[in-house]
Structures are given as structure tokens and as C-alpha cells.
Design a protein around this motif. Structure first.
Motif, PDB file in Angstrom:
ATOM      1  N   UNK A  40       0.825  -1.220   0.000  1.00 22.16           N
ATOM      2  CA  UNK A  40       0.000   0.000   0.000  1.00 22.16           C
ATOM      3  C   UNK A  40       0.849   1.256   0.000  1.00 22.16           C
ATOM      4  N   UNK A  41       1.940   1.252   0.754  1.00 20.53           N
ATOM      5  CA  UNK A  41       2.807   2.428   0.854  1.00 20.53           C
ATOM      6  C   UNK A  41       3.560   2.604  -0.462  1.00 20.53           C
ATOM      7  N   UNK A  42       3.203   3.637  -1.218  1.00 20.47           N
ATOM      8  CA  UNK A  42       3.796   3.856  -2.540  1.00 20.47           C
ATOM      9  C   UNK A  42       4.647   5.123  -2.619  1.00 20.47           C
ATOM     10  N   UNK A  43       4.539   6.011  -1.633  1.00 22.20           N
ATOM     11  CA  UNK A  43       5.321   7.258  -1.624  1.00 22.20           C
ATOM     12  C   UNK A  43       6.143   7.316  -0.344  1.00 22.20           C
ATOM     13  N   UNK A  44       7.447   7.525  -0.491  1.00 21.15           N
ATOM     14  CA  UNK A  44       8.352   7.522   0.658  1.00 21.15           C
ATOM     15  C   UNK A  44       9.434   8.567   0.451  1.00 21.15           C
ATOM     16  N   UNK A  45       9.658   9.393   1.468  1.00 21.86           N
ATOM     17  CA  UNK A  45      10.649  10.472   1.400  1.00 21.86           C
ATOM     18  C   UNK A  45      11.608  10.310   2.580  1.00 21.86           C
ATOM     19  N   UNK A  46      12.906  10.101   2.285  1.00 20.38           N
ATOM     20  CA  UNK A  46      13.870   9.738   3.335  1.00 20.38           C
ATOM     21  C   UNK A  46      15.136  10.583   3.307  1.00 20.38           C
ATOM     22  N   UNK A  47      15.250  11.543   2.414  1.00 20.25           N
ATOM     23  CA  UNK A  47      16.509  12.275   2.272  1.00 20.25           C
ATOM     24  C   UNK A  47      16.835  13.046   3.562  1.00 20.25           C
TER      25      UNK A  47
END
Length: 428
Positions: A334-341
Motif C-alpha cells: 500500500x505504501x507507494x510514496x516515501x521520502x527519506x533524504x
């Protein structure tokens, strides 16, 4: 007036009536709309007059221009939304626009982000909401409306039943008006999105946070809530988690730029395990570290099936925490958008996320990283994709232009052609 021709005619008459030259920016945007209507008939118009695009204009809308807009649009049915962000509108111009909202029954959206008006202009706009039945979106981000302006909008929300999106973030709101807004929203079922970022607080007791958490428990309409820079600690995050369990409508929660650590995010992770309606969770610029990321990974990888977007940029998360998030993606679809910078990367992190990027488990436009290889070694670099990337600014060229943005015309290249002369003819 329900077409562009009558709108232009009324605009010209308004300039004559006010004995002033037609504002060039407004005139250009109306002419561009006429050209678009030749290609395809439009039933309504988005009047784009933002002042932060030098490719479109070097002018800024002033208070006098607002008077022209009032005369042009007071009975207009064609213009349904107006974008006036990044201009020079003061209290005088905002008051004129408030009068426009009182008489016009067709405008649905007004964007006044980052202008120069304060509480007086905000009071005029809030007063218009007492009688207006068409405006659904009102953005005032960046205008210093203060406590008095915030109180006016709290009063308006007691009466107004059509406004769906109110943006009064970065507006120097204080504790009193925040508590008033939270109290009103216990009963208001119409408002779907609220931005109250960066208030002016003089206490560390988290009173505004506590009132908003109580509101979330009983509110039945809010879907989006932004609470950046509330100096929120683990106590506030825990109170929020306690009440989110009872909320059945909130899908977007922004808690970025606070002081939430592993203990606070542990409680929020418990909420994710219960599969509440939450789809977007923004925890950027907090203090989650490895333990906090592992709490989120546990919820994402084993229980949650509703969260679609997670932002954890700049949280001092090391390889252990980031790899746990990457592993959780193997068990979550389900999790399709991830921001980790902005966290701590090493070879294991680069390889873990490179695998998801190459397998297209993470699409490039849904995350803020991409891979590159140097001497056979994989590295991660930052991309231009961020959460709410078109909030303050949107490009006018290229593939990333949103639908509401006016496209610019590419400048003509200089003609560098050189006349070639035959050497034999030149000798003759």
C-alpha cells in the motif's frame, strides 16, 4: 457575463470608469484565455495572477488593481478561481476582495498567499464568509493576520457551511485563536482541510496541541490537518495518538518540524497498526532516529494496509532504521510514496533502496531519491520531488506543470546561422 469576451469587455469598461490604464498583467492573462478559447471552448476560467513568475510578468498586483478586479468580477459568472499569491496586496486591497466575495456568487477559490495584509484585511475576508455560499478554498498563508484575524475566521466558521479548505499557516496565529478554531471545529462538519502552521507560542505546555487532539476525537469532517512548528514533543504526539484512534475521517496529518522522538512515534505507530483512515503521514524534521524508524517499520510491515505516503526526511535515522523501513516495503504493497533524504546513508541503505527503485516498487516521482553508480558502487542522490511540491511554486515549462498553472512560451533562440561563401567565388 459567462464567457471570456464579456469578461474582457467588462475589464476594459472598469479601467475607463476608474480613469486608469489597464493593468498589463491582467490584460495579458485575459488575452491568453481568449486564445485558449479559440482552440477549445471553456465553461469557466482560472484567473492566474501570481507574482512569482518573472517569465510571465515583472509586475505585481497592487491595491488599485484589486479595485479593477472588483469592478470586473462583481457580476461575473465565468471566473471561478483567482490566484493572487506573491503580490503587493495590503489591507486596503484585501478589503476590496472581501467585498467582491460578498457580491460575487460564483468564485469558488481565492489564493492570497504571501501578500502584505494583516488583521484588517483578514477581518474583511472573514466577514464575507458569513454571507458567501460559494467559496470552497481560501489560502492566506504567509500574511500576518495575527490573533485578531484568526479569531475572525473562528467566528466565520461558526456560520459558514461551504468553506472546505482554509489555509492560515505562517500567519502569526496565537494560542487564543488556535483554541477558538479547535473549539469551533468540534461542531463544524464542512471544513475538510486546515493549515495552522507556525503559530506564535509563549508556552511549552502544548495547550494548542491538546485542544486540537480533543477536536480530532469528535470531528466528523476534517480530512487534512497541518500542524508544523508547534514545538510538539512526545506528550503532544501521545495525546494525538490517543484521540486519532476514535477519528474516522482524517487522511492527511502533517506533524513536520516538531520535536517528536522515538517515544512519541511509538504511540503514533500503534495508531497505524489499527488501520485508521490515515493515508499520508508527514514526520519530516523531527528526532525519530533509528528506534523511531523501527517502530514505523514494524507497523508498516506487519499491520498497516492504509498508509500510502510517509515522510521521514531529516530525522537523524541511521542505516539500521532505514534498512528496517526498506525491509518493511517487501511486506507492504500500500505504501507507494516515501521520502527519506537528509538521514544517514551507507552502502547497505543504498543497496536496499536501489533494489526497490530498480524493481519499480518505488516510482521516481513518488520518492526523493534516485540511484547512480560510480566505479561499480551504488549511491543515492536527491531528486526534486517532495511532498506538496507545488504548494509554493510550480514550473511553467516541462513535464511537471500542474493543470492549474499557466504555461509559459519558450523564448526564441538566437539565430546563429552564418553565411557560407564559396572561396573560389570570393577569389574572383
Amino acid at each position: 457575463m459567462s464567457d471570456i469576451i464579456s469578461t474582457v469587455f467588462c475589464f476594459e469598461n472598469a479601467c475607463i470608469e476608474l480613469a486608469m490604464d489597464p493593468p498589463q498583467y491582467i490584460s495579458n492573462m485575459l488575452e491568453k484565455e481568449k486564445e485558449n478559447n479559440v482552440l477549445e471552448f471553456q465553461e469557466s476560467m482560472h484567473l492566474y495572477l501570481a507574482g512569482n513568475h518573472p517569465q510571465l510578468t515583472t509586475e505585481r498586483i497592487t491595491d488599485e488593481d484589486c479595485l479593477v478586479l472588483y469592478k470586473t468580477l462583481e457580476t461575473n459568472r465565468y471566473v471561478r478561481s483567482i490566484d493572487l499569491r506573491y503580490n503587493l496586496i495590503t489591507d486596503k486591497g484585501a478589503t476590496v476582495l472581501g467585498r467582491l466575495l460578498e457580491v460575487n456568487k460564483f468564485i469558488e477559490e481565492l489564493n492570497l498567499m504571501c501578500n502584505n495584509f494583516g488583521s484588517e484585511g483578514a477581518a474583511a475576508l472573514a466577514k464575507a464568509l458569513l454571507t458567501n455560499t460559494t467559496v470552497k478554498v481560501l489560502r492566506l498563508n504567509g500574511n500576518k493576520i495575527g490573533n485578531n484575524g484568526g479569531m475572525c475566521f473562528a467566528q466565520a466558521l461558526q456560520v459558514n457551511t461551504t468553506l472546505e479548505n482554509l489555509d492560515i499557516g505562517d500567519a502569526d496565529l496565537t494560542i487564543e485563536c488556535l483554541i477558538a478554531l479547535a473549539t469551533v471545529l468540534r461542531e463544524n462538519k464542512t471544513l475538510k482541510a486546515l493549515n495552522v502552521n507556525r503559530p506564535i507560542l509563549w508556552t511549552v505546555q502544548e495547550e494548542p496541541t491538546d485542544h486540537f487532539t480533543r477536536m480530532i476525537k469528535v470531528n466528523k469532517g476534517l480530512r487534512e490537518l497541518h500542524m508544523q512548528k508547534y514545538n510538539m514533543r512526545d506528550f503532544g504526539a501521545s495525546r494525538l495518538a490517543e484521540n486519532l484512534v476514535f477519528n474516522t475521517t482524517l487522511t492527511y496529518l502533517d506533524l513536520s518540524c516538531n520535536r517528536i522522538t522515538r517515544d512519541g512515534v511509538k504511540e503514533l505507530a500503534k495508531v497505524l497498526k489499527l488501520n485508521t483512515p490515515l493515508k499520508i503521514l508527514d514526520l519530516g524534521f523531527n528526532r525519530l532516529e533509528d528506534d523511531g524508524a523501527m517502530h514505523l517499520a514494524d507497523a508498516i510491515g506487519t499491520y498497516n494496509t492504509t498508509l500510502e505516503c510517509l515522510n521521514i526526511v531529516s530525522n537523524k535515522i541511521g542505516p539500521k532504521g532505514l534498512c528496517s523501513i526498506a525491509d518493511a516495503l517487501n511486506f507492504n504493497s500500500t505504501l507507494t510514496s516515501l521520502f527519506i533524504w537528509g538521514n544517514i546513508f551507507d552502502d547497505s541503505v543504498c543497496m536496499a533502496f536501489a533494489e526497490h527503485l530498480h524493481s519499480e516498487r518505488l516510482q521516481e516521482h513518488n520518492c526523493d531519491i534516485r540511484t547512480y553508480v560510480v566505479d561499480g558502487k551504488v549511491y543515492l542522490s536527491q531528486t526534486g520531488y517532495i511532498l506538496r511540491r507545488h504548494y509554493y511554486y510550480a514550473p511553467i515549462f516541462g513535464d511537471d506543470v500542474p493543470e492549474w498553472q499557466i504555461r509559459g512560451e519558450h523564448p526564441r533562440r538566437a539565430d546563429h546561422s552564418v553565411l557560407i561563401i564559396n572561396q573560389e567565388e570570393e577569389c574572383k
